[in-house]
Each structure stands twice: as structure tokens, then as C-alpha cells.
Design an enzyme around this catalytic site. Structure first.
Site, mmCIF file in Angstrom:
data_model
loop_
_atom_site.group_PDB
_atom_site.id
_atom_site.type_symbol
_atom_site.label_atom_id
_atom_site.label_comp_id
_atom_site.label_asym_id
_atom_site.label_seq_id
_atom_site.Cartn_x
_atom_site.Cartn_y
_atom_site.Cartn_z
ATOM 1 N N TYR A 11 0.737 1.406 -6.212
ATOM 2 C CA TYR A 11 0.931 2.844 -5.951
ATOM 3 C C TYR A 11 2.012 3.102 -4.893
ATOM 4 O O TYR A 11 3.068 3.683 -5.184
ATOM 5 C CB TYR A 11 -0.414 3.449 -5.560
ATOM 6 C CG TYR A 11 -0.356 4.852 -5.003
ATOM 7 C CD1 TYR A 11 0.456 5.836 -5.574
ATOM 8 C CD2 TYR A 11 -1.129 5.205 -3.896
ATOM 9 C CE1 TYR A 11 0.493 7.124 -5.054
ATOM 10 C CE2 TYR A 11 -1.108 6.483 -3.381
ATOM 11 C CZ TYR A 11 -0.288 7.442 -3.957
ATOM 12 O OH TYR A 11 -0.258 8.708 -3.440
ATOM 13 N N LEU A 33 0.691 -8.312 -11.027
ATOM 14 C CA LEU A 33 0.130 -7.335 -11.966
ATOM 15 C C LEU A 33 -1.391 -7.415 -12.053
ATOM 16 O O LEU A 33 -1.983 -6.953 -13.035
ATOM 17 C CB LEU A 33 0.763 -7.475 -13.365
ATOM 18 C CG LEU A 33 2.274 -7.230 -13.405
ATOM 19 C CD1 LEU A 33 2.798 -7.352 -14.851
ATOM 20 C CD2 LEU A 33 2.637 -5.839 -12.853
ATOM 21 N N GLY A 36 -1.436 -3.900 -10.297
ATOM 22 C CA GLY A 36 -0.268 -3.033 -10.457
ATOM 23 C C GLY A 36 0.102 -2.844 -11.928
ATOM 24 O O GLY A 36 -0.539 -3.405 -12.820
ATOM 25 N N ASP A 51 3.167 -14.777 -7.898
ATOM 26 C CA ASP A 51 2.154 -14.779 -6.851
ATOM 27 C C ASP A 51 2.819 -14.977 -5.490
ATOM 28 O O ASP A 51 3.665 -15.877 -5.343
ATOM 29 C CB ASP A 51 1.187 -15.945 -7.142
ATOM 30 C CG ASP A 51 -0.097 -15.859 -6.354
ATOM 31 O OD1 ASP A 51 -0.054 -15.433 -5.184
ATOM 32 O OD2 ASP A 51 -1.143 -16.217 -6.914
ATOM 33 N N ILE A 52 2.416 -14.188 -4.514
ATOM 34 C CA ILE A 52 2.973 -14.353 -3.161
ATOM 35 C C ILE A 52 2.588 -15.695 -2.547
ATOM 36 O O ILE A 52 3.153 -16.115 -1.552
ATOM 37 C CB ILE A 52 2.552 -13.199 -2.209
ATOM 38 C CG1 ILE A 52 1.021 -13.112 -2.075
ATOM 39 C CG2 ILE A 52 3.124 -11.871 -2.679
ATOM 40 C CD1 ILE A 52 0.559 -12.181 -0.950
ATOM 41 N N PHE A 73 3.319 -5.215 0.438
ATOM 42 C CA PHE A 73 2.217 -4.362 -0.001
ATOM 43 C C PHE A 73 1.115 -5.138 -0.718
ATOM 44 O O PHE A 73 -0.024 -4.672 -0.769
ATOM 45 C CB PHE A 73 2.721 -3.309 -1.004
ATOM 46 C CG PHE A 73 3.633 -2.277 -0.423
ATOM 47 C CD1 PHE A 73 3.139 -1.096 0.083
ATOM 48 C CD2 PHE A 73 4.998 -2.486 -0.378
ATOM 49 C CE1 PHE A 73 3.978 -0.138 0.616
ATOM 50 C CE2 PHE A 73 5.851 -1.543 0.148
ATOM 51 C CZ PHE A 73 5.347 -0.361 0.649
ATOM 52 N N TYR A 143 -11.805 -5.473 4.570
ATOM 53 C CA TYR A 143 -10.486 -4.912 4.254
ATOM 54 C C TYR A 143 -9.727 -4.598 5.547
ATOM 55 O O TYR A 143 -8.611 -5.085 5.771
ATOM 56 C CB TYR A 143 -10.629 -3.652 3.387
ATOM 57 C CG TYR A 143 -9.331 -2.921 3.245
ATOM 58 C CD1 TYR A 143 -8.234 -3.520 2.644
ATOM 59 C CD2 TYR A 143 -9.180 -1.632 3.758
ATOM 60 C CE1 TYR A 143 -7.026 -2.860 2.542
ATOM 61 C CE2 TYR A 143 -7.971 -0.966 3.659
ATOM 62 C CZ TYR A 143 -6.902 -1.586 3.057
ATOM 63 O OH TYR A 143 -5.698 -0.931 2.969
ATOM 64 N N LYS A 147 -6.341 -6.742 7.500
ATOM 65 C CA LYS A 147 -5.050 -6.201 7.933
ATOM 66 C C LYS A 147 -4.847 -6.416 9.426
ATOM 67 O O LYS A 147 -3.727 -6.682 9.873
ATOM 68 C CB LYS A 147 -4.974 -4.712 7.583
ATOM 69 C CG LYS A 147 -4.978 -4.435 6.084
ATOM 70 C CD LYS A 147 -3.701 -4.917 5.417
ATOM 71 C CE LYS A 147 -3.645 -4.517 3.955
ATOM 72 N NZ LYS A 147 -2.348 -4.799 3.331
ATOM 73 N N ARG A 223 -10.000 13.915 6.839
ATOM 74 C CA ARG A 223 -9.003 12.847 6.741
ATOM 75 C C ARG A 223 -7.605 13.428 6.911
ATOM 76 O O ARG A 223 -7.393 14.622 6.723
ATOM 77 C CB ARG A 223 -9.081 12.162 5.353
ATOM 78 C CG ARG A 223 -10.360 11.392 5.092
ATOM 79 C CD ARG A 223 -10.428 10.131 5.930
ATOM 80 N NE ARG A 223 -11.634 9.357 5.671
ATOM 81 C CZ ARG A 223 -12.807 9.532 6.288
ATOM 82 N NH1 ARG A 223 -12.936 10.494 7.196
ATOM 83 N NH2 ARG A 223 -13.832 8.773 6.006
#
Ligand code: UFG
Length: 326
Positions: A11, A33, A36, A51-52, A73, A143, A147, A223
Site C-alpha cells: 500500500y 508478493l 503485495g 525476498d529481502i 517497507f 508488531y 519496528k 486517531r
């Protein structure tokens, strides 16, 4: 700028890619994908499916495309999933990103912009109107934790290896490209704005409001909704800032204005001209009552200021969903 965008079929990544190529930058997308969509990648960008975690692939893309900035991302992003299956978040966000950083460090690119999140703050201290970057960070789930771990790694890598980095802590990303050709797509969709629009379009029987007993003016959660194209401009500003040798670190990205769930519903009804079918339910576990950004640092240091309000967010998201509706 010659940019590598991991997760560029997702996104926010796909909106950044569009912005980059519109600005004349070169963009190469690396995306597996898994969440995505290949058709979200602008045709002017190069797309590499992969793949990263594949260091040879990452290195070869950086070298072949002469990449000087990496926008990272690619990640899992679902809070609820991270509570049920934290290992997935340590594997796919923490371990996979560390592998990516190793591959970057073995090549020439030294600018990294990480997608981070307001979820690093967890439940903010009560009574704080807008969160600055120094607000205590107490992530409530894997999550947010994933980060925060990556931000910490980048800080250490910056000192030790000369990596120039920024972590952009998005508050509630929403909206779509103004021309209606790109939009928010998650499967399953869990976010308020697209769900409300699906309900307005009759694709869902109702929108469920999770809790009307929060300590806010109308009882629903507040928010800070920030337009995805404003996020795109922030990424470019951050990369330019780092490339100029200016200090990096974490930047909150939001508008500084909170909107309640009830206000979002009213906005969707106004923009679409349709009454939303709404049902009430209990609070969703893990939801903070209020999350609003102070983005003063981004304004002061990056010269970034969001230019689109909630009406623009809803209008653009609705146009992208129903091109003939507006
Ligand atoms: N909500 C509803 N009904 C829905 C969906 C959402 O009432 O069907 C409410 C939620 O309870 C919340 C608000 O709408 O109060 C926004 O919810 P979203 O799921 O759209 O967004 P979140 O604020 O939960 O999540 C966002 C990002 C996450 C990030 C988090 C940080 O999408 O990636 O902020 O807290 F982790």
C-alpha cells in the site's frame, strides 16, 4: 535519486514508487508478493520479485541499479496477527530486515529509510495531547516491538558503520493517489477507512464500531489519519535530508489532528452521500484510546508538512475505489 523500495508492491510502498517516478527518480521494487500486488507497481519502475532475505539478490540489485537510497517497507503489519503469532514478526520483520541491512552494508548504498509505526509507543501516557518522538515506547505487541528493535539496530549501525538512517513512524496511513489509479488493498482488510468505504459501497453489510466507552469526547477511539501521498513526500524529504549528511533518527508522521471513529463515519457519509450501516461492538483488544502525532520534528528538520485533511483522505480513497462515483 536511485531508490530501492522493498515492499514497493504494498500500500504505502506503491504510492511512494509512483511519487518517486513522477519526480524523475529511478525506482526498483523488491517484493515477494506475499501481501503485495504486482499490478500496483508503476510500470516506469523496475520490479524484482524476490525476498529481502536473499543477500546475493539484494546486492546484485543495488549494484546493477546503482541504488543510493533504500526505502524499507517489506514487513508484516497486522497487530492482531502479531499477538497470535509473534514468531512470524520476529522472523519476517526483525530477522529478515537484519539480513537486508547486512546485504546493504556490504554494498555502496548508505541511506536507509525504515517504515516504522506509532505502535512503538503502545498506550501513551494519559493526557498527552500529541506524541513527540521522545514519548516512552512501550509496544503492546510484537508488531510494534519488531519496528522498535529495527530502529535500535539502525541507530547502532549508524554509529558503527556510517549508515544514514531515518525511521518514519506513521500514525494512521489512509487515502489513495489523487488520480484514482492506486489504492489501499489488504487481504483481509482491517483498517477503518477502507472498511467504512466498503460498507458505503454495499460490499459489506455493516461497519462495526469497536467501543463507544473510551474516555474521548464521543466515546470512540481517536486517531491521527495521514494521507498516503503526504507520507510519500515525507520519504523523499527524509532521503534528501540524509543524503545531505544531516542527522537522522526517528520522525513521527501525522497531522497533529485527531479524529474519532464517529467523526470518520460522519466524514465518509458526507463524502459518499450514503448512510453507513453501523453496529456497535466491544472494544478491540490492544486499541489505545487516543493516538495523535506531534510531527514538529519532521516539519522543523525535513521541512515536511502534510497538506491533505481527513476529507481529502476519504474523497481520494472513495474515488480510487469507485472511479465514476465522484
Ligand atoms: N475500527 C473500528 N472498526 C473497524 C476497524 C477499526 O471501530 O472495523 C477502529 C479501531 O478500533 C481504531 C480505529 O478504528 O480505534 C482505527 O483502526 P485501524 O485498524 O484502522 O488502525 P489502528 O489505529 O488500529 O492501526 C494503525 C496502523 C497499525 C499500527 C497502529 C498503531 O494501521 O499498523 O495504528 O497503533 F500498528
Amino acid at each position: 535519486m536511485r531508490a530501492l523500495v522493498t515492499g514497493g508492491a504494498g500500500y504505502i510502498g506503491s504510492h511512494l514508487v509512483r511519487h518517486l517516478v513522477d519526480e524523475g527518480a529511478h525506482a526498483v521494487v523488491l517484493d515477494d508478493l506475499s501481501t503485495g500486488f504486482a499490478d500496483a507497481v508503476d510500470r516506469r519502475a523496475r520490479f524484482v520479485e524476490g525476498d529481502i532475505r536473499d543477500p546475493a539478490l539484494v546486492r546484485s540489485v543495488i549494484e546493477a541499479e546503482r541504488v543510493d537510497a533504500v526505502f524499507h517497507f517489506a514487513a508484516r503489519i497486522r497487530v492482531d496477527e502479531s499477538v497470535k503469532d509473534p514468531a512470524k514478526y520476529y522472523r519476517d520483520n526483525v530477522a529478515a530486515s537484519l539480513a537486508l541491512f547486512d546485504a546493504i552494508l556490504s554494498g555502496p548504498a548508505r541511506v536507509v529509510v525504515l517504515s516504522s509505526t506509532a505502535a512503538v509507543y503502545g498506550d501513551p501516557d494519559p493526557g498527552v495531547a500529541a506524541l513527540g518522538e521522545d514519548h516512552p515506547k512501550r509496544p503492546l505487541n510484537a508488531y510494534g516491538e519488531s519496528k522498535l528493535v529495527l530502529e535500535g539496530a539502525l541507530a547502532r549501525y549508524g554509529q558503527a558503520y556510517g549508515l544514514r538512517w531515518a525511521a518514519l513512524r506513521y500514525f494512521n496511513a489512509a487515502g489513495a493517489h489523487e488520480d484514482g489509479s492506486l489504492r489501499e488493498r489488504h487481504e483481509p482488510e482491517t483498517h477503518l477507512v477502507p472498511i467504512a468505504l466498503e460498507a458505503a459501497a454495499g460490499e459489506r453489510t455493516a461497519l462495526t464500531v469497536f467501543g463507544r466507552d473510551y474516555p474521548t469526547s464521543d466515546g470512540t477511539c481517536v486517531r491521527d489519519y495521514v494521507h498516503v501521498m503526504d507520507l510519500a513526500t515525507a520519504h523523499v524529504a527524509a532521503a534528501r535530508h540524509l543524503a545531505a549528511g544531516r542527522p537522522g533518527g526517528a520522525f513521527n508522521l501525522g497531522t497533529g489532528r485527531g479524529s474519532s471513529v464517529a467523526e470518520v463515519i460522519a466524514c465518509v457519509e458526507r463524502v459518499t452521500g450514503r448512510a453507513l450501516p453501523v453496529v456497535d461492538a466491544a472494544r478491540r483488544p490492544g486499541d489505545a484510546s487516543v493516538l495523535v502525532a506531534s510531527a514538529e520534528r519532521a516539519e522543523r528538520e525535513l521541512g515536511w508538512r502534510p497538506t491533505r485533511d481527513l476529507d481529502a483522505i476519504v474523497r481520494d480513497a472513495w474515488r480510487a475505489r469507485r472511479p465514476r462515483a465522484l
